[in-house]
Motif scaffolding. Sequence first.
Motif, PDB file in Angstrom:
ATOM      1  N   LYS A  15      53.305  33.337 -19.170  1.00  0.00           N
ATOM      2  CA  LYS A  15      51.940  33.152 -18.664  1.00  0.00           C
ATOM      3  C   LYS A  15      50.920  33.718 -19.639  1.00  0.00           C
ATOM      4  N   ARG A  19      48.019  31.457 -21.342  1.00  0.00           N
ATOM      5  CA  ARG A  19      46.603  31.749 -21.124  1.00  0.00           C
ATOM      6  C   ARG A  19      45.882  32.027 -22.445  1.00  0.00           C
ATOM      7  N   GLU A  33      38.352  35.264 -11.935  1.00  0.00           N
ATOM      8  CA  GLU A  33      39.760  35.304 -11.540  1.00  0.00           C
ATOM      9  C   GLU A  33      39.835  35.399 -10.017  1.00  0.00           C
ATOM     10  N   LEU A  41      46.502  40.618 -16.300  1.00  0.00           N
ATOM     11  CA  LEU A  41      46.110  39.435 -17.059  1.00  0.00           C
ATOM     12  C   LEU A  41      44.731  39.621 -17.671  1.00  0.00           C
ATOM     13  N   TYR A  46      42.009  38.407 -21.143  1.00  0.00           N
ATOM     14  CA  TYR A  46      40.617  38.008 -20.964  1.00  0.00           C
ATOM     15  C   TYR A  46      39.574  39.048 -21.383  1.00  0.00           C
ATOM     16  N   ASP A 103      40.336  31.167 -13.262  1.00  0.00           N
ATOM     17  CA  ASP A 103      41.788  31.312 -13.232  1.00  0.00           C
ATOM     18  C   ASP A 103      42.279  31.291 -11.788  1.00  0.00           C
ATOM     19  N   ASP A 105      45.411  31.943 -10.381  1.00  0.00           N
ATOM     20  CA  ASP A 105      46.734  32.524 -10.661  1.00  0.00           C
ATOM     21  C   ASP A 105      47.474  32.800  -9.349  1.00  0.00           C
ATOM     22  N   ALA A 130      42.534  27.581 -15.498  1.00  0.00           N
ATOM     23  CA  ALA A 130      43.930  27.948 -15.726  1.00  0.00           C
ATOM     24  C   ALA A 130      44.601  28.060 -14.364  1.00  0.00           C
ATOM     25  N   THR A 132      48.280  28.750 -12.035  1.00  0.00           N
ATOM     26  CA  THR A 132      49.675  29.124 -11.829  1.00  0.00           C
ATOM     27  C   THR A 132      50.160  28.406 -10.578  1.00  0.00           C
ATOM     28  N   TYR A 203      52.731  26.982 -15.507  1.00  0.00           N
ATOM     29  CA  TYR A 203      51.394  27.389 -15.920  1.00  0.00           C
ATOM     30  C   TYR A 203      50.719  26.204 -16.596  1.00  0.00           C
ATOM     31  N   ALA A 205      46.697  24.357 -17.809  1.00  0.00           N
ATOM     32  CA  ALA A 205      45.268  24.546 -18.068  1.00  0.00           C
ATOM     33  C   ALA A 205      44.628  23.187 -18.342  1.00  0.00           C
TER      34      ALA A 205
END
Length: 212
Positions: A15, A19, A33, A41, A46, A103, A105, A130, A132, A203, A205
Amino acid sequence: INENHSRAPNLNPVKAEQRKIVVDRIPKGTILELYAGKGYLTEEVYADKASKVILVDNDKASLRKADQRLKGKVKREIYAGDNRKWIREEMPNQNLSNLVLVDFDAFGTPTETMSEFFNNYHIKKPLYIAITDGSSMRYALGKHRDARDMAADHYRAKIPKKDMGTLHGQVSMMDQFLEKEGRSHHFKAEPISIAKSQYRTIYMAYRLSPSN
């Protein structure tokens, strides 16, 4: 990918690498996020690129750890609570003019939160997302009809039985989901990167851009 590459003990290295591919493409700006967790993460991927991070998560204890972990590393705003409720009630009050990445996730299927976001945020300029998606095990192990019904319910997608629970099948469902969301909310989605962990988690994007 080197499984020991990630500095964060609870951050999957696949992951993290996936990312980072996304981060290399985005300009400096605000990163949202919506499943922030303990901030691993954010710290590893980031923090250096974001001018600000907005962290949303149901788990208050995890967010406190994220806040401590990120102290002095990046400007941040912390919100504890259900992310869909935050999108509906709090996001309209945010200054997101500099938003560059969102994100999603999630541990399982992220599509309900994604739909809520698209219902409340108008894509006026390019935006990266992004994702997950940990639901492929459920599709792989479920009965064909159950899996087909779940795919239709969560992704509004149809795929062949042989693709249920596979990387190709899961990506196809997400592509179909984003195509339908894009038609409803006037954006188009361009795939950027895909990776799969040993735990079947996928994962993905995409780069979103306005279609009119």
